[in-house]
Scaffold this active site. Structure first.
Site, PDB file in Angstrom:
ATOM      1  N   ASN A  67      37.466  45.818  36.894  1.00 47.41           N
ATOM      2  CA  ASN A  67      38.930  45.701  36.827  1.00 47.41           C
ATOM      3  C   ASN A  67      39.364  45.903  35.370  1.00 47.41           C
ATOM      4  O   ASN A  67      39.177  45.005  34.543  1.00 47.41           O
ATOM      5  CB  ASN A  67      39.353  44.317  37.347  1.00 47.41           C
ATOM      6  CG  ASN A  67      40.845  44.101  37.221  1.00 47.41           C
ATOM      7  OD1 ASN A  67      41.603  45.035  36.952  1.00 47.41           O
ATOM      8  ND2 ASN A  67      41.273  42.867  37.421  1.00 47.41           N
ATOM      9  N   LYS A  76      42.271  46.023  34.201  1.00 49.47           N
ATOM     10  CA  LYS A  76      43.520  45.300  33.895  1.00 49.47           C
ATOM     11  C   LYS A  76      44.482  46.220  33.148  1.00 49.47           C
ATOM     12  O   LYS A  76      44.606  47.368  33.515  1.00 49.47           O
ATOM     13  CB  LYS A  76      43.210  44.007  33.133  1.00 49.47           C
ATOM     14  CG  LYS A  76      42.176  43.148  33.881  1.00 49.47           C
ATOM     15  CD  LYS A  76      42.149  41.745  33.412  1.00 49.47           C
ATOM     16  CE  LYS A  76      41.138  40.954  34.231  1.00 49.47           C
ATOM     17  NZ  LYS A  76      41.164  39.536  33.965  1.00 49.47           N
ATOM     18  N   HIS A  99      45.289  39.310  42.956  1.00 53.63           N
ATOM     19  CA  HIS A  99      44.603  38.892  41.728  1.00 53.63           C
ATOM     20  C   HIS A  99      45.372  37.727  41.106  1.00 53.63           C
ATOM     21  O   HIS A  99      46.603  37.701  41.155  1.00 53.63           O
ATOM     22  CB  HIS A  99      44.501  40.063  40.747  1.00 53.63           C
ATOM     23  CG  HIS A  99      43.602  39.738  39.594  1.00 53.63           C
ATOM     24  ND1 HIS A  99      44.030  38.974  38.529  1.00 53.63           N
ATOM     25  CD2 HIS A  99      42.299  40.026  39.368  1.00 53.63           C
ATOM     26  CE1 HIS A  99      43.010  38.828  37.686  1.00 53.63           C
ATOM     27  NE2 HIS A  99      41.948  39.453  38.164  1.00 53.63           N
ATOM     28  N   GLU A 125      37.395  34.158  42.555  1.00 55.29           N
ATOM     29  CA  GLU A 125      37.629  34.134  41.113  1.00 55.29           C
ATOM     30  C   GLU A 125      38.326  32.831  40.743  1.00 55.29           C
ATOM     31  O   GLU A 125      39.560  32.735  40.820  1.00 55.29           O
ATOM     32  CB  GLU A 125      38.538  35.291  40.689  1.00 55.29           C
ATOM     33  CG  GLU A 125      37.946  36.665  40.862  1.00 55.29           C
ATOM     34  CD  GLU A 125      38.588  37.664  39.887  1.00 55.29           C
ATOM     35  OE1 GLU A 125      37.861  38.197  39.052  1.00 55.29           O
ATOM     36  OE2 GLU A 125      39.801  37.883  39.957  1.00 55.29           O
ATOM     37  N   GLY A 185      38.911  35.261  31.954  1.00 51.79           N
ATOM     38  CA  GLY A 185      39.307  35.508  30.575  1.00 51.79           C
ATOM     39  C   GLY A 185      39.017  34.342  29.641  1.00 51.79           C
ATOM     40  O   GLY A 185      39.621  34.232  28.573  1.00 51.79           O
ATOM     41  N   SER A 187      34.712  35.993  33.939  1.00 52.26           N
ATOM     42  CA  SER A 187      33.820  36.011  32.769  1.00 52.26           C
ATOM     43  C   SER A 187      32.409  36.513  33.096  1.00 52.26           C
ATOM     44  O   SER A 187      31.416  35.968  32.591  1.00 52.26           O
ATOM     45  CB  SER A 187      33.761  34.619  32.129  1.00 52.26           C
ATOM     46  OG  SER A 187      35.056  34.250  31.673  1.00 52.26           O
ATOM     47  N   GLY A 202      35.850  41.833  34.650  1.00 47.37           N
ATOM     48  CA  GLY A 202      37.064  42.113  33.874  1.00 47.37           C
ATOM     49  C   GLY A 202      36.729  42.750  32.547  1.00 47.37           C
ATOM     50  O   GLY A 202      36.380  43.923  32.462  1.00 47.37           O
TER      51      GLY A 202
HETATM   52  P1  13P Z   1      37.156  38.506  32.963  1.00 46.36           P
HETATM   53  O1  13P Z   1      35.818  39.060  33.391  1.00 46.36           O
HETATM   54  O2  13P Z   1      37.705  39.201  31.754  1.00 46.36           O
HETATM   55  O3  13P Z   1      37.109  37.018  32.834  1.00 46.36           O
HETATM   56  O4  13P Z   1      38.180  38.839  34.123  1.00 46.36           O
HETATM   57  C1  13P Z   1      37.850  38.529  35.430  1.00 46.36           C
HETATM   58  C2  13P Z   1      38.821  39.156  36.341  1.00 46.36           C
HETATM   59  O5  13P Z   1      39.965  38.728  36.428  1.00 46.36           O
HETATM   60  C3  13P Z   1      38.400  40.315  37.124  1.00 46.36           C
HETATM   61  O6  13P Z   1      39.357  40.640  38.057  1.00 46.36           O
END
Ligand code: 13P
Length: 267
Positions: A9, A11, A97, A169, A175, A215, A236
């Site tokens: 992802n 983002k 999400h 998640e 994050g 993470s 992410g």
């Molecule tokens: P991170 O891996 O940056 O924590 O993000 C996870 C996420 O939201 C994937 O969709």
């Protein structure tokens, strides 16, 4: 055993067309001469770059979107339809999400509409569910996640339900570099399986892949994916580095087929 999945992802990245070109060219170079077996690898870029990804994504990497709207067409400023995604060969879309639920105030009901709209266009929803840290502190994580699953699968037939991927998640792990223990992830996998089994029976529930996200790093795969017997990961930040995404996909694909996954399976 279910097929495995690694979803990257991106983002709100890359930041420009030239960075997008750079990302795609690095991904191609990193993949050159390598095989990724036993896993479906999907990248979900921002919608403005979907067309470029659709044209230039290396073979064997599949395309997904980060969100989709539930209405087929009409006056819905800023929205992207399922038909638009299909036209760009998007086989997957994230739905619900936590960042959409938080910043877009997306409700469980809207998530359900989006899931059904995507399925209708033959796009596989990657349904994101997870508890907040407050819910976990109050011991309400199982209730919260079960409810999100149940509402999202509302009015979805068993046949269609098998097209959905569920990504667990925990919101507090996104994050943040905080990751749950393997046992906690396995527990939530069982909670999700139970919610699905109540809707469809265990045989259908067995077929719905459950991924972990929050993470994720290559070095953490034992803890967040293999030990809790997840069917893959939703990545992410690490997916912004093509070599890391490929490393994760190769590890997940190569992980041994296990006889027992801690969940009661039915044929
Ligand atoms: P991170 O891996 O940056 O924590 O993000 C996870 C996420 O939201 C994937 O969709």
């Amino acid at each position: 055993m279910n097929k495995r999945y690694v979803i990257g992802n991106l983002k709100m990245n890359p930041n420009s067309v030239s960075e997008t070109e750079q990302y795609l060219s690095t991904l191609r170079k990193e993949l050159f001469g390598k095989r990724i077996d036993g896993v479906e690898t999907v990248v979900t870029p921002p919608s403005v770059y979907l067309e470029r990804f659709s044209r230039e994504l290396p073979e064997h990497i599949l395309l997904g979107a980060q969100d989709v709207f539930w209405e087929k067409e009409g006056s819905f400023t800023g929205q992207v339809s399922t038909a638009m995604l299909r036209d760009l060969h998007c086989g997957f879309t994230l739905i619900g999400h936590s960042e959409r639920r938080t910043y877009g105030h997306e409700t469980d009901m809207e998530v359900g509409w989006k899931v059904r709209a995507a399925l209708h266009e033959n796009i596989r929803p990657i349904l994101c569910v997870g508890e907040t840290s407050e819910e976990r502190d109050r011991g309400e994580e199982a209730d919260s996640v079960s409810k999100q699953v149940t509402l999202a699968f509302h009015e979805v037939s068993p046949l269609m339900a098998e097209r959905i991927l569920v990504a667990y998640e925990p919101r507090w792990a996104i994050g943040t570099d905080a990751t749950p223990e393997s046992e906690d992830i396995l527990e939530m996998r069982i909670v999700i399986h139970r919610a699905l089994a109540e809707l469809y029976g265990p045989a259908v529930a067995d077929k719905i892949p459950v991924l972990y996200g929050g993470s994720v790093k290559a070095a953490l795969l034992d803890r967040v994916c293999f030990e809790p017997r997840m069917d893959g990961v939703l990545v992410g930040r690490e997916s912004l580095y093509p070599h890391e995404l490929i490393r994760i996909a190769q590890s997940v694909g190569a992980y041994g087929v296990s006889e027992s996954d801690g969940i009661e399976h039915h044929s």
